[in-house]
Design a protein around this motif. Structure first.
Motif, PDB file in Angstrom:
ATOM      1  N   ASP A 425      17.494   3.171  26.225  1.00 12.13           N
ATOM      2  CA  ASP A 425      18.133   2.139  25.421  1.00 12.13           C
ATOM      3  C   ASP A 425      17.890   2.341  23.931  1.00 12.13           C
ATOM      4  OD1 ASP A 425      15.454   1.696  25.863  1.00 12.13           O
ATOM      5  OD2 ASP A 425      15.616  -0.492  25.684  1.00 12.13           O
ATOM      6  N   ARG A 426      16.952   3.219  23.582  1.00 13.89           N
ATOM      7  CA  ARG A 426      16.672   3.527  22.179  1.00 13.89           C
ATOM      8  C   ARG A 426      16.991   4.990  21.877  1.00 13.89           C
ATOM      9  NH1 ARG A 426      13.292  -0.366  19.853  1.00 13.89           N
ATOM     10  NH2 ARG A 426      13.792  -2.354  20.852  1.00 13.89           N
ATOM     11  N   PHE A 518       9.550   5.608  36.316  1.00 14.39           N
ATOM     12  CA  PHE A 518       8.123   5.321  36.345  1.00 14.39           C
ATOM     13  C   PHE A 518       7.454   5.822  35.058  1.00 14.39           C
ATOM     14  CE2 PHE A 518       3.725   6.352  37.371  1.00 14.39           C
ATOM     15  CZ  PHE A 518       3.296   5.166  37.946  1.00 14.39           C
ATOM     16  N   ALA A 519       7.835   7.036  34.604  1.00 14.06           N
ATOM     17  CA  ALA A 519       7.272   7.557  33.351  1.00 14.06           C
ATOM     18  C   ALA A 519       7.660   6.667  32.173  1.00 14.06           C
ATOM     19  CB  ALA A 519       7.760   8.990  33.131  1.00 14.06           C
ATOM     20  N   SER A 520       8.909   6.218  32.161  1.00 16.49           N
ATOM     21  CA  SER A 520       9.343   5.323  31.091  1.00 16.49           C
ATOM     22  C   SER A 520       8.603   3.999  31.137  1.00 16.49           C
ATOM     23  CB  SER A 520      10.850   5.091  31.225  1.00 16.49           C
ATOM     24  OG  SER A 520      11.295   4.139  30.290  1.00 16.49           O
ATOM     25  N   TRP A 521       8.357   3.491  32.343  1.00 23.74           N
ATOM     26  CA  TRP A 521       7.641   2.219  32.513  1.00 23.74           C
ATOM     27  C   TRP A 521       6.197   2.356  32.017  1.00 23.74           C
ATOM     28  CZ3 TRP A 521       6.232  -0.192  37.887  1.00 23.74           C
ATOM     29  CH2 TRP A 521       5.894  -1.530  37.727  1.00 23.74           C
ATOM     30  N   TRP A 526       3.876  -0.622  30.542  1.00 24.90           N
ATOM     31  CA  TRP A 526       4.203  -1.349  31.772  1.00 24.90           C
ATOM     32  C   TRP A 526       5.071  -2.576  31.500  1.00 24.90           C
ATOM     33  CZ3 TRP A 526       3.217   1.759  35.548  1.00 24.90           C
ATOM     34  CH2 TRP A 526       2.092   2.609  35.497  1.00 24.90           C
ATOM     35  N   ARG A 527       5.969  -2.424  30.532  1.00 29.37           N
ATOM     36  CA  ARG A 527       6.938  -3.492  30.275  1.00 29.37           C
ATOM     37  C   ARG A 527       8.252  -3.100  30.965  1.00 29.37           C
ATOM     38  NH1 ARG A 527       4.495  -2.967  25.243  1.00 29.37           N
ATOM     39  NH2 ARG A 527       6.178  -1.610  24.540  1.00 29.37           N
ATOM     40  N   MET A 528       8.702  -3.974  31.847  1.00 27.96           N
ATOM     41  CA  MET A 528       9.904  -3.683  32.617  1.00 27.96           C
ATOM     42  C   MET A 528      11.143  -4.008  31.795  1.00 27.96           C
ATOM     43  SD  MET A 528      11.303  -2.484  35.265  1.00 27.96           S
ATOM     44  CE  MET A 528       9.830  -2.248  36.267  1.00 27.96           C
ATOM     45  N   ALA A 529      12.149  -3.153  31.928  1.00 29.32           N
ATOM     46  CA  ALA A 529      13.448  -3.387  31.306  1.00 29.32           C
ATOM     47  C   ALA A 529      14.525  -3.346  32.393  1.00 29.32           C
ATOM     48  CB  ALA A 529      13.722  -2.327  30.235  1.00 29.32           C
ATOM     49  N   ARG A 530      15.693  -3.873  32.062  1.00 26.11           N
ATOM     50  CA  ARG A 530      16.767  -3.925  33.043  1.00 26.11           C
ATOM     51  C   ARG A 530      17.185  -2.519  33.477  1.00 26.11           C
ATOM     52  NH1 ARG A 530      20.054  -7.874  34.547  1.00 26.11           N
ATOM     53  NH2 ARG A 530      19.274  -9.205  32.885  1.00 26.11           N
TER      54      ARG A 530
END
Length: 597
Positions: A425-426, A518-521, A526-530
């Protein structure tokens, strides 16, 4: 009690539990003690033993037998093989019979040590079988679920009963008109079982009501040929060897008006068949139309034998149809000459026409042909084969090509995603971050420099090129997925089993999606995104898709045409049933719930 009317029989003595064992008894010893049981009230009496013990041979060389039905009526004294645990029951008996490779089984009778099959017995159809063929009978306890495999009780071997269409094998004027042979007897299932004394009711005192016995009934519709129409009266006899008995009487005669016998030993396919006995004097008839019309009750073959030298003189036109007649293997001997054969198929109930020996022409010294009709022994069609061998070499060679094509992109993507913090998203922010610094070290700066505040309205040129570059980055991110999809489809088409290719695509893409998100999370604290949530859901969806496609692309379904595996579909259903539990776990966990929200 047997002599006092109105007094009920005493109950059988209590039986000890016996361990399962599978004795194999010789047929002679087995059938010698197979005494008949209680009269069922039907038209078939029980006999002391079944015929064809120890073998079944015709004194005239005839192939005896016909359409066979074996009925399993009842059994007594079976051991209890379900007697364990708090929910123990009794034996659920069923019977399997193997005759010449044709295997049939009854339905199990639940919870009974003395089972009686409903509706007078379980009838098993075996098609056309020869008398004297071994019939291997297996009695077992039907197990299901946690009981695992069926428990064998006993295996015995008997013979298919003797049956012929002739009313009297020893009479010169015997006729082929008998339509039914039925025999019924008790068969001991273990050595020493006393099935005797069951000929009359009440049972004799010597009978053991608790003996381990099986009551079976064999019924045969014998192979027979019917003369529907003929030029003059004909009869039926058998094609035995000239060295057999009574060849100078009725048997093995080939003509109505001659006592000459034939020897079909040179043609094993026709030996033992039924002979349509013609008239030798009809050889000189030169008429068109049918000489005789015959019908058989079983599928078989019609053999027409003519003297070898008659082929050089004349061949009737009705024998020249290659779509009906084909050369037969072997010859038969008669009148010191060899007879050459032609063979045609005949179906049960079909009217089959035979022409005259001569059609429109008279050939001196030509002999009348010989007709022999045989039955085809029924054999179950083989199970359709399906490919089972895994093609290792082709599979790994294609996997190597896929890795060569996908790994360079995977390395580039990994480096790029680490620099943008694994956040799709970025992605534009990551591109702009790369476009800063010394232009001699970064090609992105050179690409963007002409568009920095170049006077375009709302800086539209810069924004347009940023969109193009970001879209290109997303396309590069999709290259490994598209590569995996392409090679997976190729593998599912060219390798065995197709599920190997389906696994490459579904499991590969699903695992990549889960690992990526999982790597992105983790990198995001550990902030979840849609987008991560959708990525995880897509990864698990690919796993479930693999389970479903594996069932659909089973080789037994594709090659053998079998039905879809109920067990496999059940596994897919159970897997789908666990998905709500995963969501409930996530919602019930406070930390995960906080992270998602």
């Amino acid at each position: 009690w047997a002599r006092r009317p109105g007094v009920p029989p005493p109950p059988p003595p209590p039986r000890r539990r016996r361990r399962s064992r599978m004795p194999r008894l010789p047929a002679l010893a087995l059938l010698a003690g197979a005494l008949a049981g209680v009269a069922s009230g039907g038209p078939t009496p029980l006999s002391a033993k079944l015929s064809c013990s120890p073998d079944c041979t015709s004194p005239h060389g005839q192939t005896r037998g016909g359409d066979l039905v074996v009925t399993v009526v009842e059994a007594t004294g079976l051991p209890d093989l379900d007697g364990w645990g708090p929910f123990a029951g009794e034996t659920d008996a069923f019977v399997t019979i193997d005759i010449g490779g044709v295997v049939r089984s009854t339905e199990p009778v639940s919870e009974s040590l003395n089972p009686v099959w409903p509706q007078g017995g379980a009838s098993l159809h075996f098609g056309a079988q020869e008398s004297g063929t071994d019939a291997v009978i297996t009695v077992a306890d039907y197990d299901l679920g946690l009981e695992f495999a069926d428990d064998p009780i006993a295996t015995v071997t008997i013979k298919v009963i003797d049956c012929s269409c002739f009313t009297d094998d020893n009479a010169i004027d015997a006729t082929c008109t008998k339509t039914r042979c039925v025999e019924e007897a008790w068969i001991p299932l273990e050595e020493g079982a006393n099935c005797g004394g069951r000929v009359d009711w009440p049972w004799a005192a010597a009978a053991d009501p608790a003996a381990t016995c099986l009551r079976v009934r064999m019924e045969i519709t014998p192979h027979m040929v019917t003369i529907v129409d003929s030029y003059r009266p004909l009869s039926i006899t058998t094609a035995n060897s000239a060295d057999g008995e009574n060849t100078n009487g009725n048997w093995a005669r080939m003509y109505q008006d001659s006592s000459n016998a034939m020897d079909p030993t040179g043609s094993e396919a026709a030996r033992g068949g039924l002979v349509l006995r013609t008239h030798s004097t009809d050889r000189s008839l030169a008429y068109s139309g049918p000489y005789a019309t015959i019908r058989t009750n079983l599928d078989g073959n019609v053999f027409v034998f003519r003297r070898k030298r008659d082929d050089f003189l004349h061949t009737p036109t009705w024998l020249t149809d290659a779509s009906v007649w084909s050369p037969s293997v072997g010859v038969i001997s008669a009148l010191q000459e060899d007879y050459k054969g032609l063979v045609a198929r005949i179906s049960a109930g079909q009217d089959f026409e035979l022409g005259f020996a001569q059609v429109g022409v008279t050939v001196p010294n030509e002999a009348m042909y010989i007709v022999i009709v045989t039955m085809n022994i029924w054999v179950d069609p083989p199970e359709k084969a399906y490919r089972t061998k895994f093609d290792h070499s082709r599979f790994w060679s294609i996997i190597a090509e896929m890795l060569i094509a996908a790994l360079p992109f995977a390395v580039i993507i990994r480096r790029f995603m680490r620099q943008v913090g694994w956040r799709l998203d970025r992605l534009e922010c990551g591109v702009l971050a790369q476009a800063t610094g010394d232009e001699t070290e970064n090609l992105l700066i050179l690409a963007f420099k002409p568009f920095y505040h170049n006077g375009s309205k709302a800086n539209i040129d810069f924004r347009r090129h940023l969109y193009y570059i970001s879209m290109g980055a997303r396309i590069i991110l999709a290259v490994p997925v598209v590569t995996c999809l392409s090679y997976g489809l190729v593998l599912s088409y060219v390798t065995v089993p197709p599920s190997a290719g389906i696994a490459v695509f579904c499991i590969g893409v699903g695992a990549a999606l889960i690992a990526f998100n999982f790597a992105s999370w983790r990198r995001s604290g550990w902030r979840m995104a849609r987008t991560r949530l959708v990525g995880f859901a897509a990864g698990f969806a690919f796993f479930v898709l693999f389970l479903f496609l594996t069932v659909c692309y089973d080789m037994r379904v594709l090659d053998a045409g079998e039905a879809y595996s109920i067990f496999g579909l059940t596994c897919v259903a159970f897997t789908l049933n666990t998905l709500p539990l995963i969501f409930i776990f996530f919602l019930d966990n406070d930390q995960l719930h906080q992270a998602f929200s």
